[in-house]
Design a protein around this motif. Structure first.
Motif, PDB file in Angstrom:
ATOM      1  N   ARG A 172       0.834  -1.209   0.000  1.00  0.00           N
ATOM      2  CA  ARG A 172       0.000   0.000   0.000  1.00  0.00           C
ATOM      3  C   ARG A 172       0.866   1.256   0.000  1.00  0.00           C
ATOM      4  O   ARG A 172       0.587   2.209  -0.732  1.00  0.00           O
ATOM      5  N   GLU A 179       0.930   4.065  -2.957  1.00  0.00           N
ATOM      6  CA  GLU A 179       0.573   5.451  -2.634  1.00  0.00           C
ATOM      7  C   GLU A 179       1.718   6.396  -2.964  1.00  0.00           C
ATOM      8  O   GLU A 179       1.520   7.492  -3.487  1.00  0.00           O
ATOM      9  N   ARG A 230      -0.266   5.451  -7.511  1.00  0.00           N
ATOM     10  CA  ARG A 230      -0.930   4.419  -8.308  1.00  0.00           C
ATOM     11  C   ARG A 230      -2.007   3.718  -7.481  1.00  0.00           C
ATOM     12  O   ARG A 230      -1.853   3.522  -6.272  1.00  0.00           O
ATOM     13  N   ARG A 231      -3.086   3.338  -8.136  1.00  0.00           N
ATOM     14  CA  ARG A 231      -4.120   2.536  -7.492  1.00  0.00           C
ATOM     15  C   ARG A 231      -3.995   1.060  -7.838  1.00  0.00           C
ATOM     16  O   ARG A 231      -4.528   0.209  -7.150  1.00  0.00           O
ATOM     17  N   SER A 232      -3.309   0.798  -8.924  1.00  0.00           N
ATOM     18  CA  SER A 232      -3.205  -0.571  -9.423  1.00  0.00           C
ATOM     19  C   SER A 232      -1.749  -1.023  -9.422  1.00  0.00           C
ATOM     20  O   SER A 232      -0.831  -0.218  -9.589  1.00  0.00           O
TER      21      SER A 232
END
Length: 481
Positions: free
Chosen positions: A400, A404, A408-410
């Motif tokens: 995570r 962060e 990026r979320r992916s």
């Protein structure tokens, strides 16, 4: 070092027809790939001879001066017309097979024409006489020198003369192998340099007890009357290992080293810096102080820190060698004296992105804490690949934080996200293992420290293509590399 980018790829990991990567056509094509990809550096692992007893680790070699015969290219020797018979057998494209490749190549090279300048080569390399005799004796007895007959173990001059004559043909074969190895290496290095590629090598701090170096220079190590270690090397217990790491290498008698003016060490540094353009000093903290464990201990718990004269050694090296093209492997338990030693000589240290995600904004491995005079890696030969690390080893919290940090979320194409982090770092040099550019998983890992079996064997099945070279080159240009 020049601001630039490089790729970490061991020689044994190149593709080729004879069971292991070598200095043949694939090595030349890889150098051209580096040029096309806008790279400045090729980082390799030690090139020295390996043994199956030690998992074929390049860090447990029988010599710090000799080259591994399995890396000799039969294809190049055939082109030069020195082979009396062709190399017709081909091996599978799977993992590196050191024993089979070495046995096959040595059998063919043994019949090769003797180069006219072989005697000159032998005379120019002072280490070769001891190493060739050591190799012949070790092959004859099948065990390390501490288990040889006493007169050979203790290097009785009359016994050495007798056995040199008895094993003369095997010794001369070793001369031939080393001649071809170093002739091919010098040509490969010359080609790389002509394309603007600098080679980064690796110098292990310790030697294997089972080596020609220790046998020929017993007085420089803490050994007993029979040649067995009084103390062995390792690292103390820490958060990751409650019993520490017991490496088992004999430790140096630094007082004896100092009395002889560090001559052996200076010869080793001079030679290695002639083989490569830059050299990474493995376990740099051991040049400030090292962990010494009494021989016979089962763990590294009962050791002690012993000061090392790394400052004196590096000062002599700088004066005699005309500069220090050295990278300090300053990972692990680093104390202020190690930092002072590194900075006193202006040596670039290392930053590894896999080590950055502990929730601490001051973590020196985070890109915003990097310094110019350093080399940043996505991972080293001892790390998992980025894909393997992210999905198999990293904690959910670390994943995570990394995502962060990168906005990026992916985790799609996570390897390219880490490569981009390395490339936009202020660090002068960014080095990425070839496996990370290829997006490979844990199956492509080079080494798992503290384990045996399955290490030092990963190979590419084919060289990467132009599309990957263009993508890497665009990234290098974008970030001024």
């Amino acid at each position: 070092m020049l601001r630039g980018a490089g790729i970490l790829l061991p020689l044994f990991s190149l593709p080729g027809p004879h069971g292991i990567g070598d200095m043949g056509p694939a090595a030349y094509r890889f150098v051209e790939f580096l040029r096309d990809a806008g790279q400045t550096y090729w980082q390799l692992l030690p090139l020295n001879p390996v043994l199956p007893e030690y998992d074929n680790s390049p860090y447990s070699s029988t010599s710090s001066f000799a080259g591994e015969p399995a890396y000799i290219s039969l294809e190049l020797l055939a082109e030069q017309g020195v082979l009396r018979r062709s190399a017709s057998a081909e091996f599978g494209a799977g993992r590196a097979d050191y024993e089979a490749a070495r046995a096959y190549k040595v059998k063919i090279i043994a019949e090769a024409e003797r180069p006219k300048d072989l005697d000159e080569f032998v005379g120019r390399n002072e280490w070769l006489e001891d190493y060739a005799l050591y190799s012949a004796l070790r092959e004859y007895f099948g065990r390390p020198w501490v288990e040889w007959p006493r007169e050979l173990r203790d290097r009785d001059p009359a016994a050495l003369r007798q056995w040199r004559e008895k094993l003369r043909r095997r010794i001369e074969l070793e001369y031939l192998l080393q001649y071809f190895f170093w002739t091919q290496w010098r040509e490969l290095k010359r080609h790389a340099n002509s394309l603007g590629i600098f080679l980064i090598g690796d110098l292990p701090i310790y030697l294997s007890l089972d080596s020609a170096d220790v046998w020929a220079h017993r007085e420089l190590f803490k050994l007993d009357a029979e040649g067995r270690p009084l103390y062995v090397a390792g690292v103390p217990p820490d958060y990751f290992s409650p019993t520490g790491q017991l490496w088992g290498n004999p430790v140096y008698d630094w007082d004896a080293m100092r009395k002889e003016g560090f001559r052996w060490w200076l010869d080793r540094l001079r030679y290695t810096l002639s083989v490569f353009d830059y050299v990474r000093l493995d376990h740099f903290r051991g040049y400030a102080a090292y962990w010494e464990v009494p021989a016979g201990e089962k763990t590294a718990v009962n050791g002690r820190w012993v000061p090392a004269p790394g400052g004196e050694l590096l000062e002599r090296a700088r004066d005699e060698l005309g500069g220090l093209k050295i990278i300090a492997e300053d990972l692990g338990y680093i104390t202020p004296d190690v930092v002072e030693l590194r900075d006193r000589f202006g040596l670039p240290g290392m930053r590894v992105l896999q080590f950055a995600w502990d929730g601490n904004p001051a973590n020196e491995h985070k890109p915003h804490n990097h310094v110019k005079n350093s080399v940043v890696y996505t991972g080293t030969h001892d790390n998992n690949t980025i894909v393997g690390w992210f999905f198999r080893e990293a904690s959910p919290k670390a994943r995570r934080e990394a995502l962060e940090y990168m906005g990026r979320r992916s985790a799609k194409d996570i390897h390219w996200a880490f490569i981009r982090l390395a490339y936009f770092s202020v660090a002068d040099v960014a080095v990425v293992p070839m496996q990370d550019f290829m997006g490979l998983g844990p199956e492509a890992r080079i080494n798992r420290p503290g384990t045996r079996g399955g290490n030092w064997v990963w190979r590419m099945t084919e060289l990467p293509g132009r599309a990957l070279a263009r993508r890497i080159r665009r990234l290098a240009r974008l970030y001024g590399r």
